[in-house]
Design an enzyme around this catalytic site. Structure first.
Site, mmCIF file in Angstrom:
data_model
loop_
_atom_site.group_PDB
_atom_site.id
_atom_site.type_symbol
_atom_site.label_atom_id
_atom_site.label_comp_id
_atom_site.label_asym_id
_atom_site.label_seq_id
_atom_site.Cartn_x
_atom_site.Cartn_y
_atom_site.Cartn_z
ATOM 1 N N GLN A 168 70.065 -45.761 -37.076
ATOM 2 C CA GLN A 168 69.123 -45.397 -36.008
ATOM 3 C C GLN A 168 68.030 -46.452 -35.821
ATOM 4 O OE1 GLN A 168 68.739 -41.139 -37.651
ATOM 5 N NE2 GLN A 168 68.430 -40.842 -35.462
ATOM 6 N N CYS A 192 67.810 -34.672 -32.456
ATOM 7 C CA CYS A 192 68.053 -35.987 -33.029
ATOM 8 C C CYS A 192 67.076 -36.975 -32.424
ATOM 9 C CB CYS A 192 69.488 -36.432 -32.749
ATOM 10 S SG CYS A 192 69.897 -38.047 -33.443
ATOM 11 N N HIS A 230 74.278 -33.913 -40.678
ATOM 12 C CA HIS A 230 73.858 -34.591 -39.442
ATOM 13 C C HIS A 230 73.662 -36.097 -39.711
ATOM 14 C CE1 HIS A 230 71.107 -34.879 -35.739
ATOM 15 N NE2 HIS A 230 70.814 -35.983 -36.409
ATOM 16 N N GLU A 231 72.990 -36.412 -40.817
ATOM 17 C CA GLU A 231 72.734 -37.831 -41.144
ATOM 18 C C GLU A 231 74.029 -38.553 -41.516
ATOM 19 O OE1 GLU A 231 70.037 -38.711 -40.190
ATOM 20 O OE2 GLU A 231 68.862 -36.871 -40.332
HETATM 21 O O1 GNR Z 1 64.199 -34.572 -36.969
HETATM 22 C C1 GNR Z 1 65.341 -34.087 -36.944
HETATM 23 N N1 GNR Z 1 65.489 -32.734 -36.928
HETATM 24 C C2 GNR Z 1 66.709 -32.104 -37.103
HETATM 25 C C3 GNR Z 1 66.786 -30.752 -36.787
HETATM 26 C C4 GNR Z 1 67.965 -30.069 -36.962
HETATM 27 C C5 GNR Z 1 69.076 -30.724 -37.460
HETATM 28 C C6 GNR Z 1 69.012 -32.059 -37.768
HETATM 29 C C7 GNR Z 1 67.839 -32.750 -37.592
HETATM 30 S S1 GNR Z 1 67.753 -34.428 -38.000
HETATM 31 C C8 GNR Z 1 66.526 -34.970 -36.899
HETATM 32 C C9 GNR Z 1 66.183 -36.422 -37.155
HETATM 33 C C10 GNR Z 1 67.385 -37.285 -36.875
HETATM 34 O O2 GNR Z 1 67.740 -37.611 -35.772
HETATM 35 N N2 GNR Z 1 68.095 -37.677 -37.891
HETATM 36 O O3 GNR Z 1 69.200 -38.401 -37.714
HETATM 37 NI NI NI Z 2 69.981 -37.804 -35.764
#
Ligand code: GNR
Ligand code: NI
Length: 175
Positions: A51, A94, A136-137
């Site tokens: 990112q 995100c 997610h990451e």
């Molecule tokens: O800040 C973030 N909040 C979030 C909320 C729910 C599920 C995943 C996230 S990750 C996100 C930050 C981000 O984009 N990480 O890649």
């Molecule tokens: Ni993200």
């Protein structure tokens, strides 16, 4: 420490597959420090290196509440060892998909192996927000965004709006 620019979709760099880190050294820790500062400033709860344009398998995270002491977490070369049968739905956002929030379904629990800030190997059982955020990451490390879990119609509508936002910002910059 320094703030880095967060790349937003649509951008081909976000589709890159990140490669494993060879060594957790001071240079990598400097990257992780910058990522954490950038994530806090955004603000967000997690950030993958891609990112900020670095295609390495590095994740930073902090799930502590506003009134809690900071609790930074670092995951280098993370591998999911197992996932639960039961799934959980969480409304995800995100930093690379600004202003969009949608429900995403993922395994509710997972077990992960990774290297920590010191380069020590560790294993951890995750559930709740930690399991969701970690998955997610880890998607980012494979070039996948949460919008890739949505229907094609929804995803393309969001990407169209994101591109429009980007273009109008670009016009402001060059005006
Ligand atoms: O800040 C973030 N909040 C979030 C909320 C729910 C599920 C995943 C996230 S990750 C996100 C930050 C981000 O984009 N990480 O890649
Ligand atoms: Ni993200």
């Amino acid at each position: 420490m320094a703030l880095r620019n967060i790349i937003t979709a649509p951008d081909p760099r976000l589709k890159q597959v990140s490669t494993p880190v060879e060594k957790v050294d001071d240079e990598l820790r400097a990257l992780m420090d910058d990522m954490l500062e950038t994530m806090y400033a955004a603000p967000g709860i997690g950030l993958a290196a891609i990112q900020v344009g670095v295609p390495k398998q590095v994740i930073v995270m902090d799930l502590s509440g506003e009134d809690d002491a900071p609790a930074p977490r670092y995951f280098v070369n993370p591998e999911i060892l197992s996932t639960s049968e039961d799934h959980a739905i969480y409304e995800e956002g995100c930093l690379s998909v600004p202003d969009f929030y949608e429900d995403v379904e993922r395994p509710a629990q997972c077990r992960v192996r990774f290297l920590d800030y010191q380069g020590e190997i560790r294993e951890m059982d995750c559930d709740g927000l930690l399991a969701t955020c970690l998955q997610h990451e880890m998607d980012h490390l494979k070039g996948v965004l949460f919008i890739d879990h949505l229907s094609r119609v929804k995803r393309e509508m969001m990407l169209k709006k994101l591109l429009k936002q980007k273009k109008s910002q670009q016009e402001k910059v060059t005006a």
